[in-house]
Design an enzyme around this catalytic site. Structure first.
Site, PDB file in Angstrom:
ATOM      1  CD  GLU A 156      -2.929  -1.060   2.387  1.00 36.21           C
ATOM      2  OE1 GLU A 156      -2.870  -0.068   3.151  1.00 36.21           O
ATOM      3  OE2 GLU A 156      -3.737  -1.978   2.540  1.00 36.21           O
TER       4      GLU A 156
ATOM      5  CG  HIS B 257      -6.171   0.592   4.798  1.00 37.75           C
ATOM      6  ND1 HIS B 257      -4.927   0.052   4.981  1.00 37.75           N
ATOM      7  CD2 HIS B 257      -6.825   0.388   5.964  1.00 37.75           C
ATOM      8  CE1 HIS B 257      -4.826  -0.458   6.208  1.00 37.75           C
ATOM      9  NE2 HIS B 257      -5.970  -0.267   6.812  1.00 37.75           N
TER      10      HIS B 257
END
Length: 527
Positions: free
Chosen positions: A260, A278
């Site tokens: 990420e 997220h």
């Protein structure tokens, strides 16, 4: 004045809470690692979210740092072993975004079941593909929970309300808790075989990494739908891509990814796959909650010693701290005494509590004993790093609780054992609300306050010894503050604990050792 740095974007209420509690706070975001290293030594606390990476190098520069607070659950961005070695408490806020993350999982489950993202895109593209989007009901389906902790149990509660059957794989889930939640406990193999939907709610550890591996994905029920709002790395993403393309997995929704920010991923563009960036904790309520909680927890620790949601030391609420603190002070003294007398001979230690002490959480007491014991080897030992130092030295630690109440209303006994199995113990109690008192040393009854510089002398119980000792110390310019005497039996072994106004030099100690009847003499120091 106590100072805290907030190094990530956080709801303004965090800074307000610190200031209301009398803590000076700076909010400086976007710092590079080098910039953070230059200023971190000015702060007692560091409040972060996910952007700041608290590495070993940064911790090495944080000589005054006492606590790191993560506003959220995940602490992947903190080097916890390095923080623990440095005696820094690491805490998170596991409850602040539990509901928000659970609701995200439920929302993604519905989105998968009814193909909502694809149907929305199709309709807004001026298509009307009503027959293309044939969904499934969640009612009556089996939901498999991998992890039934804070968030997983909330998901279970919502799913039961949706008339789903819930089975859970969680080694820490007790049968009583499963019954309370209205769910069935199962092993992983059974869950994979039975579940129509699988949702993950576990941290990323060596045990959970790729828990949905290629092998385990192959064991799932054909047509299963998978949701992950926990941590990237729990699912083999390449294997999930293949399972989606083959149709074995009917759909998957991921809020978290192995890397990420996920600008590229093998799952992107695969049919029946939903991706969100997220967003598990991304609600207004959650952002405010975790900000307030991390500020309150950090302020409690810095101002009162209260410890909540710590990952590397026992929790001790701000309300409990004043009540437990005298016991911790006594425990630290007993550990320090035993460490100075027995030192490297100690291979194991047991901590026994009885009376009033038996009704307290024993973990802070044990940590305090180890802090005193390990303080013999390092001046930077505290309750955070002492247990880790003890493990590094291979020290075996046991905790024993007695319901009985003996001669004292409360008693703490610390017993060491050497590699030959020989045991030595010291015991202490509290007088009044805070007065600590040694009451036994190596089987000899003695009452003494342990503080400052002291002399420990083992001698033969014989007439004239105390006079000779006093004369020698007086001629050497050593002023005695307090004098504590105990003996095993008449004419046998006796113990003297003397508090002195300043440390006794090695030369003066040698003269004491030469006195007739002296078996052992040691210089002690207590904080």
């Amino acid at each position: 004045m106590t100072r805290v740095l907030i190094s990530d974007k956080m709801d303004p209420r965090a800074a307000e809470v610190f200031r209301e509690r009398g803590v000076e706070v700076d909010q400086i975001t976007g710092l590079s690692p080098e910039e953070l290293k230059k200023i971190i030594n000015d702060y007692d606390g560091l409040a972060i979210r996910s952007a700041t990476k608290v590495t070993k190098d940064i911790i090495a520069e944080a000589k005054n740092l006492k606590v790191i607070g993560r506003a959220g659950i995940g602490v992947d961005n903190i080097d916890i072993p390095a923080a623990s070695s440095a005696g820094i408490v690491v805490m998170n806020t596991p409850f602040g975004n539990s509901i928000t993350t659970a609701e995200q999982a439920i929302a993604l489950m519905f989105a998968l079941a009814r193909q909502i993202p694809e149907a929305n895109a199709s309709t807004q593209a001026s298509k009307w593909e009503k027959n293309r989007f044939m969904g499934v009901e969640v009612s009556g389906k089996t939901l498999g929970l991998i992890g039934a902790g804070n968030i997983g149990s909330i998901v279970a509660d919502r799913a039961v309300g949706l008339k789903m059957k819930v089975i859970a794989y969680d080694p820490f889930l007790t049968p009583e808790r499963a019954l309370e939640l209205g769910i069935e406990k199962a092993d992983l193999e059974t869950l994979l075989h039975k579940a129509d939907f699988i949702t993950l709610h576990v941290p990323l550890t060596d045990q959970t990494r790729n828990i949905l591996s290629r092998e385990n994905l192959a064991k799932t029920k054909k047509g299963v739908r998978i949701i992950n709002c926990a941590r990237g790395g729990l699912i083999d993403e390449e294997a999930l891509k293949d399972a989606l393309e083959s149709g074995h997995v009917a759909g998957a929704a991921l809020d978290v990814f192995l890397k990420e920010p996920a600008k590229e991923n093998p799952l992107f563009g695969v049919p029946n796959f939903i991706a969100t960036p997220h967003l598990g904790a991304s609600t207004t309520e959650a952002q405010v909650n975790v900000a307030i909680q991390v500020a309150e927890q950090m302020a409690d620790y810095l101002l009162t010693g209260g410890v909540s949601n710590a990952l590397n030391m026992p929790s001790l609420s701000a309300e409990e701290a004043p009540r437990v603190r005298p016991y911790m002070a006594l425990s630290e003294q007993l550990g320090r005494l035993l460490g100075q007398l027995e030192g490297d001979k100690i291979k194991s230690v047991s901590i026994e509590v009885e009376g009033a002490a038996a009704h307290l959480d024993q973990k802070p007491i044990t940590s305090a004993v180890l802090s005193g014991l390990m303080g013999v080897y390092s001046q930077s030992v505290n309750m955070v790093n002492a247990p880790f130092l003890a493990r590094e030295r291979g020290l075996d630690v046991r905790e024993i609780r007695h319901d009985r109440e003996g001669a004292y209303h409360t008693l703490i006994r610390v017993t060491s054992r050497d590699d030959k199995g020989q045991e030595k113990s010291v015991a202490g109690t509290l007088f009044g609300s805070e007065g600590t008192r040694l009451v036994e040393i190596f089987g000899i009854k003695i009452e003494a306050n342990l503080s400052g510089d002291m002399l420990y002398i083992v001698n033969d119980d014989a007439p004239g010894f105390i006079g000779r000792l006093g004369t020698l110390l007086g001629k050497a310019g050593v002023n005695i503050g307090t004098f504590h005497l105990g003996r095993r039996n008449t004419g046998g072994e006796a113990v003297l604990l003397l508090s002195v106004d300043s440390p006794v030099t090695a030369g003066k100690m040698a003269k004491v050792a030469e006195l007739s009847g002296v078996r052992e003499v040691k210089s002690l120091h207590f904080l």
